[in-house]
Design an enzyme around this catalytic site. Structure first.
Site, mmCIF file in Angstrom:
data_model
loop_
_atom_site.group_PDB
_atom_site.id
_atom_site.type_symbol
_atom_site.label_atom_id
_atom_site.label_comp_id
_atom_site.label_asym_id
_atom_site.label_seq_id
_atom_site.Cartn_x
_atom_site.Cartn_y
_atom_site.Cartn_z
ATOM 1 N N LYS A 116 5.042 -20.810 3.099
ATOM 2 C CA LYS A 116 5.797 -21.740 2.258
ATOM 3 C C LYS A 116 7.284 -21.537 2.559
ATOM 4 O O LYS A 116 7.667 -20.664 3.343
ATOM 5 C CB LYS A 116 5.533 -21.481 0.761
ATOM 6 C CG LYS A 116 4.095 -21.634 0.339
ATOM 7 C CD LYS A 116 3.737 -23.083 0.026
ATOM 8 C CE LYS A 116 2.303 -23.200 -0.450
ATOM 9 N NZ LYS A 116 1.341 -23.547 0.583
ATOM 10 N N SER A 164 0.092 -28.571 3.008
ATOM 11 C CA SER A 164 1.153 -28.306 2.042
ATOM 12 C C SER A 164 2.529 -28.196 2.664
ATOM 13 O O SER A 164 3.519 -28.154 1.948
ATOM 14 C CB SER A 164 0.851 -27.021 1.268
ATOM 15 O OG SER A 164 0.874 -25.921 2.147
#
Lengths: 161, 157
Positions: free
Chosen positions: A86, A42
């Protein structure tokens, strides 16, 4: 009898040194600097799919010095036993425009990040499960800021914008 | 130099032990505000909080929990746990003005919290289900005021 007392005393002395060291290690790990193994697609191309070891500092988020563009380690709002890595895209009060599924359509949505929350997204929008799926993240779930990668040695260095 | 460091070391050790106990075993909190009447006073209670239940995932609906506020990350809030993930929760949206009820299913990884005094409580009815990761401990005993000394009973709704 006296033999055992001497042995016990020495064992306790040695154990307390180890205990003190573990204490110091724990406090450093939780409040100053820790390392973390990050796996998954990701955050491509910033972080590798096969796994990187990164250094995380735990001071910025306590002092309120995080901003958009920072890589952060957060506790997952969907599974409290997991941590995610993230990037912060927007802080509270900012307007964020995002596209839910970039492979399917060009449509995008906008919203304002509520008070006390941040908006996080993975760099690889196509396979990342982030705020576009679970909504804005409460600031209290942020655990640290990723600032450096130490493994693999070929990509050793600071991680920036 | 040696004399001074010899008396500092036990103090550092004491703080270390206090910190580890506070972080992993239990702590005390002072609560104030009307949102948990009649269980807790408006002027303030000193509660004993244990951190083992939340870390091991053994909190139950009906427990009084403390958690980091999703709106104001520097504040720690005390409310009652009403529903775990997957539970169906029925709540009164605005008891001061109407009787309207809503039913929702608590999403995965989240919990639903409400104050005991729903007429004046900012809780999950306003900021939604909170992620489990924000829970910090379970309050199980009241220390002060003296007349309320005793265990805080879990109260299933």
């Amino acid at each position: 009898m006296k033999q055992w007392r001497i042995i016990a005393k020495e064992a306790i002395a040695r154990a307390s040194i180890i205990g003190k060291f573990l204490c110091l290690l724990h406090v450093t790990d939780a409040y100053v600097l820790s390392s973390n193994h990050v796996v998954g697609p990701s955050m491509l191309p910033t972080l590798n799919i096969t796994g990187d070891v990164v250094l995380v500092e735990h001071l910025s988020h306590r002092l309120g010095k995080l901003g958009s563009g920072d890589l952060v380690l957060v506790r997952s709002p969907l599974d409290p036993k997991k941590t995610l890595t993230k990037r912060i895209v927007a802080m509270e009060g900012d307007k964020v425009t995002f596209s839910l599924d970039p492979t399917r359509s060009h449509s995008s949505r906008s919203l304002v990040v509520p008070k006390g929350h941040v908006w996080i997204q993975g760099d690889n929008l196509y396979v990342s499960r982030d705020s576009r799926h679970f909504g804005p993240l409460p600031y209290g779930l942020i655990e640290g800021k990723v600032f450096m990668r130490v493994w693999p040695p070929s990509s050793f260095g600071f991680l920036g914008e | 130099m040696a004399e001074w460091s010899r008396s500092i070391i036990p103090i550092i050790r004491g703080f270390c032990l206090l910190y580890v106990t506070n972080k992993y075993l239990g702590t005390t909190v002072i609560t104030y505000g009307p949102s948990m009447l009649p269980t807790l006073n408006i002027t303030g209670n000193l509660l004993l909080v244990e951190r083992i239940s939340t870390r091991t995932g053994k909190v139950q609906p009906g427990d009084i929990v403390i958690f980091r506020s999703p709106d104001t990350p520097r504040k720690v809030v005390c409310k009652r746990l009403i529903g775990m993930e997957g539970d169906q929760v029925t709540y009164v949206v605005d008891p001061n003005n109407s009787d309207e009820c809503k039913t929702i299913v608590v999403p995965k990884g989240h919990v639903w919290v409400e104050g005991d005094y729903i007429y004046n409580s900012k809780d999950s009815r306003h900021f939604g289900a909170i992620p489990y990761g924000l829970l910090e401990g379970r309050a199980f005993w009241t220390l002060l005021p003296r007349k309320d000394f005793g265990s805080l009973a879990p109260k299933p709704r």
